[in-house]
Motif scaffolding. Structure first.
Motif, PDB file in Angstrom:
ATOM      1  N   TRP A 209       0.838  -1.186   0.000  1.00 44.92           N
ATOM      2  CA  TRP A 209       0.000   0.000   0.000  1.00 44.92           C
ATOM      3  C   TRP A 209       0.878   1.242   0.000  1.00 44.92           C
ATOM      4  O   TRP A 209       1.884   1.314   0.717  1.00 44.92           O
ATOM      5  CB  TRP A 209      -0.892   0.005   1.252  1.00 44.92           C
ATOM      6  N   TYR A 210       0.462   2.196  -0.810  1.00 51.73           N
ATOM      7  CA  TYR A 210       1.076   3.507  -0.853  1.00 51.73           C
ATOM      8  C   TYR A 210      -0.035   4.527  -0.624  1.00 51.73           C
ATOM      9  O   TYR A 210      -1.216   4.205  -0.771  1.00 51.73           O
ATOM     10  CB  TYR A 210       1.739   3.747  -2.207  1.00 51.73           C
ATOM     11  N   ARG A 211       0.350   5.737  -0.292  1.00 52.23           N
ATOM     12  CA  ARG A 211      -0.668   6.778  -0.127  1.00 52.23           C
ATOM     13  C   ARG A 211      -0.156   8.105  -0.657  1.00 52.23           C
ATOM     14  O   ARG A 211       1.051   8.347  -0.701  1.00 52.23           O
ATOM     15  CB  ARG A 211      -1.080   6.904   1.342  1.00 52.23           C
ATOM     16  N   GLN A 212      -1.101   8.935  -1.026  1.00 48.40           N
ATOM     17  CA  GLN A 212      -0.769  10.268  -1.529  1.00 48.40           C
ATOM     18  C   GLN A 212      -1.726  11.270  -0.921  1.00 48.40           C
ATOM     19  O   GLN A 212      -2.940  11.224  -1.181  1.00 48.40           O
ATOM     20  CB  GLN A 212      -0.829  10.318  -3.050  1.00 48.40           C
ATOM     21  N   ALA A 213      -1.174  12.150  -0.104  1.00 53.78           N
ATOM     22  CA  ALA A 213      -1.955  13.214   0.510  1.00 53.78           C
ATOM     23  C   ALA A 213      -1.984  14.414  -0.437  1.00 53.78           C
ATOM     24  O   ALA A 213      -1.105  14.559  -1.295  1.00 53.78           O
ATOM     25  CB  ALA A 213      -1.352  13.597   1.849  1.00 53.78           C
ATOM     26  N   PRO A 214      -2.960  15.287  -0.297  1.00 47.58           N
ATOM     27  CA  PRO A 214      -3.042  16.467  -1.169  1.00 47.58           C
ATOM     28  C   PRO A 214      -1.751  17.281  -1.131  1.00 47.58           C
ATOM     29  O   PRO A 214      -1.240  17.614  -0.068  1.00 47.58           O
ATOM     30  CB  PRO A 214      -4.210  17.249  -0.578  1.00 47.58           C
ATOM     31  N   GLY A 215      -1.220  17.561  -2.308  1.00 45.47           N
ATOM     32  CA  GLY A 215      -0.023  18.380  -2.404  1.00 45.47           C
ATOM     33  C   GLY A 215       1.269  17.678  -2.069  1.00 45.47           C
ATOM     34  O   GLY A 215       2.325  18.313  -2.010  1.00 45.47           O
ATOM     35  N   LYS A 216       1.201  16.362  -1.854  1.00 40.40           N
ATOM     36  CA  LYS A 216       2.406  15.618  -1.493  1.00 40.40           C
ATOM     37  C   LYS A 216       2.658  14.491  -2.478  1.00 40.40           C
ATOM     38  O   LYS A 216       1.774  14.092  -3.230  1.00 40.40           O
ATOM     39  CB  LYS A 216       2.279  15.059  -0.073  1.00 40.40           C
ATOM     40  N   GLN A 217       3.863  13.969  -2.440  1.00 45.55           N
ATOM     41  CA  GLN A 217       4.206  12.836  -3.298  1.00 45.55           C
ATOM     42  C   GLN A 217       3.655  11.538  -2.717  1.00 45.55           C
ATOM     43  O   GLN A 217       3.416  11.426  -1.511  1.00 45.55           O
ATOM     44  CB  GLN A 217       5.729  12.742  -3.434  1.00 45.55           C
ATOM     45  N   ARG A 218       3.478  10.594  -3.593  1.00 49.68           N
ATOM     46  CA  ARG A 218       3.050   9.265  -3.150  1.00 49.68           C
ATOM     47  C   ARG A 218       4.154   8.650  -2.303  1.00 49.68           C
ATOM     48  O   ARG A 218       5.346   8.737  -2.641  1.00 49.68           O
ATOM     49  CB  ARG A 218       2.743   8.385  -4.351  1.00 49.68           C
ATOM     50  N   GLU A 219       3.758   8.026  -1.201  1.00 54.68           N
ATOM     51  CA  GLU A 219       4.738   7.438  -0.298  1.00 54.68           C
ATOM     52  C   GLU A 219       4.357   6.019   0.085  1.00 54.68           C
ATOM     53  O   GLU A 219       3.177   5.661   0.099  1.00 54.68           O
ATOM     54  CB  GLU A 219       4.874   8.279   0.982  1.00 54.68           C
ATOM     55  N   LEU A 220       5.357   5.247   0.403  1.00 53.12           N
ATOM     56  CA  LEU A 220       5.129   3.862   0.812  1.00 53.12           C
ATOM     57  C   LEU A 220       4.492   3.836   2.199  1.00 53.12           C
ATOM     58  O   LEU A 220       4.899   4.585   3.095  1.00 53.12           O
ATOM     59  CB  LEU A 220       6.453   3.102   0.826  1.00 53.12           C
ATOM     60  N   VAL A 221       3.517   2.963   2.360  1.00 53.57           N
ATOM     61  CA  VAL A 221       2.919   2.714   3.666  1.00 53.57           C
ATOM     62  C   VAL A 221       3.411   1.373   4.205  1.00 53.57           C
ATOM     63  O   VAL A 221       3.950   1.283   5.308  1.00 53.57           O
ATOM     64  CB  VAL A 221       1.385   2.724   3.595  1.00 53.57           C
ATOM     65  N   ALA A 222       3.224   0.323   3.410  1.00 53.37           N
ATOM     66  CA  ALA A 222       3.632  -1.011   3.843  1.00 53.37           C
ATOM     67  C   ALA A 222       3.657  -1.944   2.647  1.00 53.37           C
ATOM     68  O   ALA A 222       2.858  -1.788   1.721  1.00 53.37           O
ATOM     69  CB  ALA A 222       2.679  -1.558   4.909  1.00 53.37           C
ATOM     70  N   THR A 223       4.566  -2.905   2.685  1.00 54.41           N
ATOM     71  CA  THR A 223       4.608  -3.948   1.667  1.00 54.41           C
ATOM     72  C   THR A 223       4.768  -5.304   2.342  1.00 54.41           C
ATOM     73  O   THR A 223       5.210  -5.390   3.494  1.00 54.41           O
ATOM     74  CB  THR A 223       5.760  -3.747   0.677  1.00 54.41           C
ATOM     75  N   ILE A 224       4.415  -6.346   1.606  1.00 55.83           N
ATOM     76  CA  ILE A 224       4.530  -7.706   2.135  1.00 55.83           C
ATOM     77  C   ILE A 224       4.860  -8.644   0.988  1.00 55.83           C
ATOM     78  O   ILE A 224       4.265  -8.570  -0.091  1.00 55.83           O
ATOM     79  CB  ILE A 224       3.229  -8.131   2.863  1.00 55.83           C
ATOM     80  N   THR A 225       5.831  -9.516   1.209  1.00 56.43           N
ATOM     81  CA  THR A 225       6.191 -10.502   0.200  1.00 56.43           C
ATOM     82  C   THR A 225       5.260 -11.714   0.290  1.00 56.43           C
ATOM     83  O   THR A 225       4.491 -11.860   1.251  1.00 56.43           O
ATOM     84  CB  THR A 225       7.632 -10.974   0.394  1.00 56.43           C
ATOM     85  N   ARG A 226       5.378 -12.587  -0.684  1.00 57.92           N
ATOM     86  CA  ARG A 226       4.568 -13.801  -0.663  1.00 57.92           C
ATOM     87  C   ARG A 226       4.852 -14.632   0.592  1.00 57.92           C
ATOM     88  O   ARG A 226       3.970 -15.254   1.150  1.00 57.92           O
ATOM     89  CB  ARG A 226       4.822 -14.642  -1.908  1.00 57.92           C
ATOM     90  N   GLY A 227       6.099 -14.572   1.040  1.00 58.52           N
ATOM     91  CA  GLY A 227       6.474 -15.326   2.225  1.00 58.52           C
ATOM     92  C   GLY A 227       6.104 -14.651   3.530  1.00 58.52           C
ATOM     93  O   GLY A 227       6.323 -15.230   4.614  1.00 58.52           O
TER      94      GLY A 227
END
Length: 119
Positions: free
Chosen positions: A38-56
């Protein structure tokens, strides 16, 4: 057709909780390994990483949400979840599901779901 379909956004008060889901469909998800996140983008800001998960199940959580957000996935259903607790107004953003397939050979994005944390 390859796609990521998100659900679970909305309006919530500070301190509240929400759970996002993202279902991946398409033959590449049964052919290749992939991470989801998941990534997120707030108004006026760049998209940023929230969390990632591998298959494992290995996770990477942004410092700004660590301890409040949890990412998980159901490999059998090609679905990733983001449990968000203790939400703050600064968590307000459009949240995008991401799939990184075959080591970045294919990168896919969902359409985004808006979360507003406000009284």
């Amino acid at each position: 057709q390859v796609q990521l379909v998100e659900s679970g956004g909305g309006l919530v008060q500070p301190g509240g909780s929400l759970r996002l889901s993202c279902a991946a469909s398409g033959t590449i998800f049964s052919t290749y390994t992939y991470s989801m996140g998941w990534y997120r983008q707030a108004p006026g800001k760049q998209r940023e990483l929230v969390a990632t998960i591998t298959r494992g199940g290995r996770t990477n959580i942004a410092a700004s949400v660590k301890g409040r957000f949890t990412i998980s996935r159901d490999n059998a259903k090609n679905t990733v979840f983001l449990q968000m607790n203790s939400l703050k107004p600064e968590d307000t953003a459009v949240y995008y599901c991401n799939a990184d397939v075959d080591g970045g050979r294919f990168v896919l994005w969902g359409q985004g779901t808006r979360i507003t944390v406000s009284t």
